[in-house]
Design an enzyme around this catalytic site. Sequence first.
Site, PDB file in Angstrom:
ATOM      1  N   TRP A   1       0.830  -1.215   0.000  1.00  0.00           N
ATOM      2  CA  TRP A   1       0.000   0.000   0.000  1.00  0.00           C
ATOM      3  C   TRP A   1       0.853   1.248   0.000  1.00  0.00           C
ATOM      4  O   TRP A   1       0.535   2.232  -0.665  1.00  0.00           O
ATOM      5  CB  TRP A   1      -1.007  -0.027   1.140  1.00  0.00           C
ATOM      6  CG  TRP A   1      -2.096  -1.023   0.845  1.00  0.00           C
ATOM      7  CD1 TRP A   1      -2.327  -2.184   1.508  1.00  0.00           C
ATOM      8  CD2 TRP A   1      -3.044  -0.971  -0.223  1.00  0.00           C
ATOM      9  NE1 TRP A   1      -3.379  -2.854   0.914  1.00  0.00           N
ATOM     10  CE2 TRP A   1      -3.838  -2.129  -0.142  1.00  0.00           C
ATOM     11  CE3 TRP A   1      -3.309  -0.056  -1.252  1.00  0.00           C
ATOM     12  CZ2 TRP A   1      -4.867  -2.405  -1.042  1.00  0.00           C
ATOM     13  CZ3 TRP A   1      -4.340  -0.330  -2.150  1.00  0.00           C
ATOM     14  CH2 TRP A   1      -5.108  -1.492  -2.039  1.00  0.00           C
TER      15      TRP A   1
ATOM     16  N   ASP B   1      -1.992   6.486   6.300  1.00  0.00           N
ATOM     17  CA  ASP B   1      -3.043   5.621   5.764  1.00  0.00           C
ATOM     18  C   ASP B   1      -3.385   4.581   6.832  1.00  0.00           C
ATOM     19  O   ASP B   1      -2.569   3.719   7.142  1.00  0.00           O
ATOM     20  CB  ASP B   1      -2.521   4.940   4.482  1.00  0.00           C
ATOM     21  CG  ASP B   1      -3.521   3.969   3.871  1.00  0.00           C
ATOM     22  OD1 ASP B   1      -4.625   3.800   4.421  1.00  0.00           O
ATOM     23  OD2 ASP B   1      -3.174   3.374   2.822  1.00  0.00           O
TER      24      ASP B   1
ATOM     25  N   LYS C   1     -12.839  -2.020   5.588  1.00  0.00           N
ATOM     26  CA  LYS C   1     -12.206  -3.025   6.433  1.00  0.00           C
ATOM     27  C   LYS C   1     -12.847  -3.027   7.822  1.00  0.00           C
ATOM     28  O   LYS C   1     -13.416  -4.019   8.217  1.00  0.00           O
ATOM     29  CB  LYS C   1     -10.702  -2.796   6.533  1.00  0.00           C
ATOM     30  CG  LYS C   1      -9.917  -3.338   5.338  1.00  0.00           C
ATOM     31  CD  LYS C   1      -9.737  -2.344   4.234  1.00  0.00           C
ATOM     32  CE  LYS C   1      -9.048  -2.940   3.017  1.00  0.00           C
ATOM     33  NZ  LYS C   1      -8.337  -1.941   2.231  1.00  0.00           N
TER      34      LYS C   1
HETATM   35  C1  LIG Z   1      -7.630  -1.422   1.182  1.00  0.00           C
HETATM   36  C2  LIG Z   1      -6.549  -0.448   1.377  1.00  0.00           C
HETATM   37  C3  LIG Z   1      -6.396   0.681   0.548  1.00  0.00           C
HETATM   38  C4  LIG Z   1      -7.254   0.919  -0.682  1.00  0.00           C
HETATM   39  O1  LIG Z   1      -8.517   1.301  -0.356  1.00  0.00           O
HETATM   40  P1  LIG Z   1      -9.590   1.650  -1.493  1.00  0.00           P
HETATM   41  O2  LIG Z   1     -10.735   2.121  -0.671  1.00  0.00           O
HETATM   42  O3  LIG Z   1      -9.842   0.399  -2.263  1.00  0.00           O
HETATM   43  O4  LIG Z   1      -9.029   2.723  -2.346  1.00  0.00           O
HETATM   44  C5  LIG Z   1      -5.387   1.568   0.840  1.00  0.00           C
HETATM   45  N1  LIG Z   1      -4.560   1.380   1.872  1.00  0.00           N
HETATM   46  C6  LIG Z   1      -4.676   0.307   2.691  1.00  0.00           C
HETATM   47  C7  LIG Z   1      -3.728   0.155   3.836  1.00  0.00           C
HETATM   48  C8  LIG Z   1      -5.664  -0.634   2.466  1.00  0.00           C
HETATM   49  O5  LIG Z   1      -5.775  -1.704   3.270  1.00  0.00           O
END
Ligand SMILES: *Cc1c(COP(=O)(O)O)cnc(C)c1O
Length: 362
Positions: free
Chosen positions: A102, A172, A196
Amino acid sequence: MARVHNFSAGPSTLPVPVLEQIRDEIVEFRGMGMSLIEASHRSKEYDAIHCETIALIKELLSIPDNYSILLLGGGATLQFGMVPMNFLREDAGCDFINSGAWAVKALKDAKKVGPVTVIWDGESSRYTTLPTPDSLPISSKSSYLHMTSNETIGGIQWHDWPDGKKLPICIDMSSDIMSRPIPVENFALIYAGAQKNLGPAGVTVVIIRDDMLDRCPSNLPEYLSYKTHATGNSLYNTPPVFSIYAMNLVLHWIKKNGGIEAVERANEEKAQVLYDAIDSSDVYYRCPVDPAVRSRMNIVFRLPTEELEAKFLTEATAAGLNGLPGHRSVGGCRASLYNAMPISGVRALAAFMAEFAQANPA
Ligand SMILES: *Cc1c(COP(=O)(O)O)cnc(C)c1O
């Protein structure tokens, strides 16, 4: 109809009471005579859900008053671009911690906007470890530092934080937000896609310290500026109404279950059950990551051979244990134990793993 145990990394399992409430309210919302998703996003009924959702995030995460909470579209992926577009100054560049898949994606977008310095790179360790916050060469000259709290694919997670005193930290938290208390004041901006720990896909939570809003360039298209959304309370355009409503119910569910501390305790216990199943298996199962940075959300493990892994995954699915294949880029197995995964699901997986190891010697 029987629900399986869903260990998928995202979108992922949701609390059953939340799904049931959605079912009960989807056709006619609380005496409104229509569904909430048919109503104007300027209606008083939607406005109440919108404002309450923001208030619940603030309360559950103990977010100080000098932060704004935004509800945006575009997924966490849009934030990979919005963060640099708003904060990356050409003369200063930005710093990055490259912790895994990521971070790599976020890095790729930041590079399109301006100069990036990778101050710590996990690639040579195949993204199995993280630095200690004290060891990071953080430079106060940079526009900001970007990091990823939990690498969903690699299965590693920060358990200590840099303090953000030298430069703003943008993080993030898509795959572990609301899974444990966090020191919000260490960060200038936190972002997380909902799918998530918070609800269905479609809404992204951004928590931004108010002084950062002064840095947003005025020449950005409106939607891409954090300032637009902070000024308009995330109602500049039509928000993702359904996703916000569902997230509202998930947040109520967290609160009812004792809030963030109770969630953290439950997540620690679940992770312990699964790591114990791996560690006590006499190296039949192996977790490839540095024990100090093991993730409590996404637990990756390998079996003695790829043939056994394939058999394991097929038989697990047949036993009602779904979503266990590792990400296609790394293979192996991965169990995602987000907030809504009950301990009973984790115990069922641990029991299945013990039986499988016994029946299929290496
Ligand atoms: C799932 C995820 C993303 C991407 O998220 P989207 O909503 O599909 O853009 C980004 N960073 C992390 C750490 C993730 O687990």
